[in-house]
Design a protein around this motif. Structure first.
Motif, PDB file in Angstrom:
ATOM      1  N   ALA A  61       0.826  -1.210   0.000  1.00 43.85           N
ATOM      2  CA  ALA A  61       0.000   0.000   0.000  1.00 43.85           C
ATOM      3  C   ALA A  61       0.861   1.261   0.000  1.00 43.85           C
ATOM      4  O   ALA A  61       0.535   2.255  -0.677  1.00 43.85           O
ATOM      5  CB  ALA A  61      -0.935  -0.006   1.212  1.00 43.85           C
ATOM      6  N   LYS A 119       0.777   4.202  -2.856  1.00 43.31           N
ATOM      7  CA  LYS A 119       0.596   5.619  -2.523  1.00 43.31           C
ATOM      8  C   LYS A 119       1.758   6.447  -3.033  1.00 43.31           C
ATOM      9  O   LYS A 119       1.564   7.545  -3.591  1.00 43.31           O
ATOM     10  CB  LYS A 119       0.452   5.769  -1.006  1.00 43.31           C
ATOM     11  CG  LYS A 119       0.198   7.210  -0.568  1.00 43.31           C
ATOM     12  CD  LYS A 119      -0.023   7.290   0.941  1.00 43.31           C
ATOM     13  CE  LYS A 119      -0.314   8.732   1.358  1.00 43.31           C
ATOM     14  NZ  LYS A 119      -0.542   8.827   2.834  1.00 43.31           N
ATOM     15  N   LYS A 174      -4.479   5.718  -7.235  1.00 39.89           N
ATOM     16  CA  LYS A 174      -5.692   5.989  -6.469  1.00 39.89           C
ATOM     17  C   LYS A 174      -6.079   4.767  -5.633  1.00 39.89           C
ATOM     18  O   LYS A 174      -6.063   3.636  -6.136  1.00 39.89           O
ATOM     19  CB  LYS A 174      -6.843   6.341  -7.409  1.00 39.89           C
ATOM     20  CG  LYS A 174      -6.735   7.668  -8.106  1.00 39.89           C
ATOM     21  CD  LYS A 174      -7.922   7.884  -9.035  1.00 39.89           C
ATOM     22  CE  LYS A 174      -9.240   7.769  -8.284  1.00 39.89           C
ATOM     23  NZ  LYS A 174     -10.407   8.023  -9.183  1.00 39.89           N
ATOM     24  N   PRO A 175      -6.466   4.975  -4.376  1.00 41.25           N
ATOM     25  CA  PRO A 175      -6.960   3.849  -3.577  1.00 41.25           C
ATOM     26  C   PRO A 175      -8.232   3.275  -4.201  1.00 41.25           C
ATOM     27  O   PRO A 175      -9.100   4.018  -4.665  1.00 41.25           O
ATOM     28  CB  PRO A 175      -7.252   4.474  -2.207  1.00 41.25           C
ATOM     29  CG  PRO A 175      -6.547   5.783  -2.199  1.00 41.25           C
ATOM     30  CD  PRO A 175      -6.470   6.240  -3.620  1.00 41.25           C
ATOM     31  N   GLY A 220      -9.783   0.313  -2.565  1.00 37.57           N
ATOM     32  CA  GLY A 220     -10.249  -0.688  -1.628  1.00 37.57           C
ATOM     33  C   GLY A 220     -11.528  -0.249  -0.943  1.00 37.57           C
ATOM     34  O   GLY A 220     -12.399   0.385  -1.553  1.00 37.57           O
ATOM     35  N   THR A 244      -9.796   3.573   0.973  1.00 38.67           N
ATOM     36  CA  THR A 244      -8.461   3.117   1.357  1.00 38.67           C
ATOM     37  C   THR A 244      -7.913   2.196   0.264  1.00 38.67           C
ATOM     38  O   THR A 244      -8.609   1.850  -0.690  1.00 38.67           O
ATOM     39  CB  THR A 244      -8.492   2.344   2.677  1.00 38.67           C
ATOM     40  OG1 THR A 244      -9.112   1.063   2.453  1.00 38.67           O
ATOM     41  CG2 THR A 244      -9.274   3.119   3.738  1.00 38.67           C
ATOM     42  N   TYR A 245      -6.672   1.778   0.422  1.00 36.07           N
ATOM     43  CA  TYR A 245      -6.082   0.809  -0.488  1.00 36.07           C
ATOM     44  C   TYR A 245      -6.454  -0.627  -0.120  1.00 36.07           C
ATOM     45  O   TYR A 245      -6.144  -1.557  -0.865  1.00 36.07           O
ATOM     46  CB  TYR A 245      -4.550   0.931  -0.484  1.00 36.07           C
ATOM     47  CG  TYR A 245      -4.034   2.187  -1.134  1.00 36.07           C
ATOM     48  CD1 TYR A 245      -3.976   2.308  -2.522  1.00 36.07           C
ATOM     49  CD2 TYR A 245      -3.594   3.264  -0.358  1.00 36.07           C
ATOM     50  CE1 TYR A 245      -3.484   3.464  -3.122  1.00 36.07           C
ATOM     51  CE2 TYR A 245      -3.104   4.417  -0.954  1.00 36.07           C
ATOM     52  CZ  TYR A 245      -3.056   4.515  -2.327  1.00 36.07           C
ATOM     53  OH  TYR A 245      -2.581   5.656  -2.916  1.00 36.07           O
ATOM     54  N   GLN A 280      -8.909  -3.876   0.985  1.00 35.10           N
ATOM     55  CA  GLN A 280     -10.197  -4.555   0.985  1.00 35.10           C
ATOM     56  C   GLN A 280     -10.067  -5.695   1.991  1.00 35.10           C
ATOM     57  O   GLN A 280      -9.350  -6.676   1.760  1.00 35.10           O
ATOM     58  CB  GLN A 280     -10.539  -5.089  -0.406  1.00 35.10           C
ATOM     59  CG  GLN A 280     -11.914  -5.730  -0.467  1.00 35.10           C
ATOM     60  CD  GLN A 280     -12.198  -6.389  -1.809  1.00 35.10           C
ATOM     61  OE1 GLN A 280     -11.321  -7.016  -2.395  1.00 35.10           O
ATOM     62  NE2 GLN A 280     -13.431  -6.256  -2.294  1.00 35.10           N
ATOM     63  N   VAL A 290      -4.944  -5.606  -1.435  1.00 34.60           N
ATOM     64  CA  VAL A 290      -4.505  -4.226  -1.608  1.00 34.60           C
ATOM     65  C   VAL A 290      -4.819  -3.849  -3.055  1.00 34.60           C
ATOM     66  O   VAL A 290      -4.354  -4.515  -3.984  1.00 34.60           O
ATOM     67  CB  VAL A 290      -3.002  -4.055  -1.324  1.00 34.60           C
ATOM     68  CG1 VAL A 290      -2.655  -2.570  -1.209  1.00 34.60           C
ATOM     69  CG2 VAL A 290      -2.599  -4.790  -0.043  1.00 34.60           C
ATOM     70  N   ALA A 316      -5.416  -0.736  -6.087  1.00 35.86           N
ATOM     71  CA  ALA A 316      -5.146   0.637  -6.521  1.00 35.86           C
ATOM     72  C   ALA A 316      -5.425   0.768  -8.005  1.00 35.86           C
ATOM     73  O   ALA A 316      -5.410  -0.227  -8.750  1.00 35.86           O
ATOM     74  CB  ALA A 316      -3.702   1.021  -6.216  1.00 35.86           C
TER      75      ALA A 316
END
Length: 627
Positions: free
Chosen positions: A95, A99, A104-105, A107, A111-112, A114, A344, A346
């Motif tokens: 993650a 970043k 782009k996240p 999840g 967030t990144y 799940q 994770v 993105a």
């Protein structure tokens, strides 16, 4: 990649492998079993023991891969088993890289990550009790509860208070009828059947090993297919469950109205099985959370506990004899892991407004199999596997022939001339699938400096080794519409591939499976891209056959994309002697080769990301078996 069948791990004079530690084992235990070595190499493919991190760049290079993999497959990650702190650290690293690269996240909740509903299911030792005649029995020493299952029919929650007990004879002896007037509302106590007394205690512990001369050669797809074709099909599976109630289910106590069952069989249960009764098992959250309150419950007790319960030895008991009352309390429950299991995810948004809503997916799994309870001598283990298990855990442990033993002894002597014994228990998973993970990150860094027309989605799959759990969860709960995924690329084990390790191997070899299962055009695109590249790859399609040798296609995350009608290709460089072994470390990865494969996969993805039309789906090829 998970193993197809669990191999026999055995002491082979100089090396052994062992069962995994429980999830509760301390990090200090896991990290203490490897020492940093600075000696000259022992093995021809051996690189440095450590690699100092350095800045990476958009070009896909061997040194960038080294920088990433020596961190991701470090001993501090403790084998990255799902639900354990080492895996959590590994997903944090992925993650952070997403970043840093400006992705782009994609999840949960912006967030990144799940998060999978994954954790331990079982009985809590401190909250479980069995009291017989006013005496509290010691768990594991005097009794263990029986885990509920469809096979045994027992409930998950026990709440018994001073319930009378009655001896019911031998478990499974259906020639003896149980009178409801005697057993109704009581606890039936059975003597375990001889064949089932050690149910749950492990399989084949004393089975003799084959000579290596008797083990079929599975080196290469054709040999693996021949072995598979020769295997017997069907056959009865192992029945049973914990508590000595294995084999055929005995319904007599239930029909007689008994509300509980105790089976006298703990003395025949080995220590591992006793401990397992309270260790629980890591699993996805059950679909239904039923406590089965009021359902018949079961446990296994020792002969001494039974003698105390009835006031005489078990041999003197007769059906219908009354015993002292018992009180019982336990609950078979599930809870989330303290170290969350996470995919994770993105996205790099596409640059073309008309195509940006479509995605090219690339993924690899972030987990491995943790640590072993017993450490082994690293170099001796590698010597044995190099000679007798060319594909690691795909091949069974066996007794070396005289000539093989001479080769093993020579390799060990060479290692001893360079360095002392190095004990090892950490299953680093550098190739499986640290290599796929760091290739995914390298591809992400390359794409972040470019402008693909379609969006690129990166998925670091969780729990592949535990049963393809993360890809199943993502495909069932996608954070984007899977109908918009035009093609998926799964990477598992990209770190080997030398000619002496893999049939048809070499510095530009890559194995592909599945490209034409749903979309014939997808496979054509891969071949077309390769034909015009200056860095042409040697694509090995020999594994992608209907015989499905060693079940290759069905053993990694691509399966779950096929289920959703997403065209997918599985990229690999093949198995080698370190597969699912404690020797799968960053020092043995062929980084130049891996970088070449990574550049190829990037180019295939770029071709799909920029072409006008998505690969046409022709439908499942019926020649291939379903997974």
């Amino acid at each position: 990649m998970p193993i197809a069948t669990r191999p026999i791990f055995a002491l082979l004079a100089v090396a052994c492998a062992a069962a995994p530690l429980s999830a509760q084992a301390s990090g200090d235990q896991k990290r203490s079993t490897k020492a940093v070595v600075t000696e000259r190499p022992v093995w021809p493919d051996e690189g440095p023991a450590k690699w100092a991190p350095r800045p990476t760049n958009p070009e896909i290079t061997a040194n960038d891969l080294r920088t990433r993999l020596y961190q991701f497959a470090d001993d501090s990650m403790a084998g990255r088993r799902i639900g354990e702190p080492g895996n959590y650290k590994g997903t944090e690293y992925v993650a952070r890289e997403f970043k840093r690269l400006g992705l782009k996240p994609a999840g949960d909740s912006g967030t990144y990550f799940q998060v999978l509903p994954f954790g331990p299911q079982g009985f809590e030792l401190t909250a479980s009790s069995l009291i017989a005649g006013g005496k509290t029995l010691s768990p594991k020493a005097d009794w263990v509860p029986t885990a509920p299952s469809a096979a045994n029919g027992f409930g998950s929650k026990a709440e018994l208070n001073n319930v009378p007990t009655v001896f019911a004879g031998q478990w499974g002896d259906t020639t003896v009828a149980l009178d409801p007037a005697v057993f109704g509302g009581k606890v039936a106590v059975f003597l375990a059947a001889p064949a089932a007394a050690n149910a749950g205690g492990g399989r084949g512990a004393g089975a003799p090993l084959l000579s290596c001369s008797e083990v079929p050669n599975k080196f290469g797809a054709a040999a693996a297919a021949a072995v598979e074709a020769a295997q017997p099909r069907g056959g009865a599976g192992r029945g049973g469950g914990a508590g000595g109630a294995g084999g055929a289910r005995d319904l007599r106590a239930q029909r007689a109205g008994a509300i509980g069952v105790l089976v006298i069989g703990l003395d025949d249960m080995n220590e591992a099985a006793r401990n397992a009764a309270f260790n629980g098992r890591m699993t996805m959250q059950p679909a239904t959370a039923s406590t089965n309150a009021g359902t018949q419950v079961g446990a296994t007790i020792s002969r001494d506990a039974a003698a105390s319960l009835f006031g005489k030895p078990v041999a003197q008991l007769g059906v219908g004899d009354s015993g002292q009352p018992v009180s019982a309390k336990w609950n078979y429950t599930w809870r989330p892991s303290a170290s969350p299991a996470r995919n994770v995810v993105a996205i790099l948004p596409g640059s073309d407004p008309k195509l940006a809503a479509e995605y090219v997916l690339v993924g690899a799994h972030n987990d491995h199999v943790g640590t072993n309870a017993t450490s082994v001598d690293h170099d001796s283990l590698r010597a044995v596997n190099t000679v007798t298990r060319r594909q690691g855990s795909n091949d069974p442990a066996c007794i070396p022939t005289a000539e093989q033993q001479r080769r093993i002894d020579s390799l060990i002597a060479h290692a001893r001339s360079i360095r002392p014994v190095r004990r090892d228990s950490i299953m680093n998973g550098a190739d499986d699938d640290g290599s796929g993970t760091v290739v995914m990150l390298e591809i992400a860094e390359r794409f972040a400096s470019e402008k693909p027309a379609r969006s690129i989605i990166f998925v670091s799959h969780q729990g592949e080794e535990a049963g393809l759990l993360g890809s199943r969860w993502f495909s069932d709960h996608p954070t984007i519409d899977l109908k918009n995924v035009v093609a998926a690329h799964n990477m598992d084990m990209l770190g080997k591939g030398r000619a002496d390790q893999v049939k048809f191997g070499g510095p530009r070899s890559v194995q592909t499976l599945g490209a034409r299962r749903l979309s014939r055009e997808f496979g054509d695109i891969i071949d077309s891209v390769n034909a015009v590249r200056s860095e042409t790859m040697a694509i090995d399609k020999s594994w992608d056959v209907t015989a499905n040798p060693m079940n290759r296609f069905c053993r990694s995350d691509q399966v779950n994309y096929v289920r959703k009608n997403v065209p997918v290709t599985y990229f690999s460089t093949g198995y080698a002697q370190d597969y699912h072994q404690a020797t799968d470390e960053p020092r043995y990865i062929q980084y130049d080769h891996t970088a070449a494969v990574a550049r190829f996969i990037h180019d295939v993805m770029m071709a799909i990301a920029t072409r006008k039309d998505r690969p046409a789906i022709a439908g499942p090829d019926p020649a291939y078996p379903s997974c």
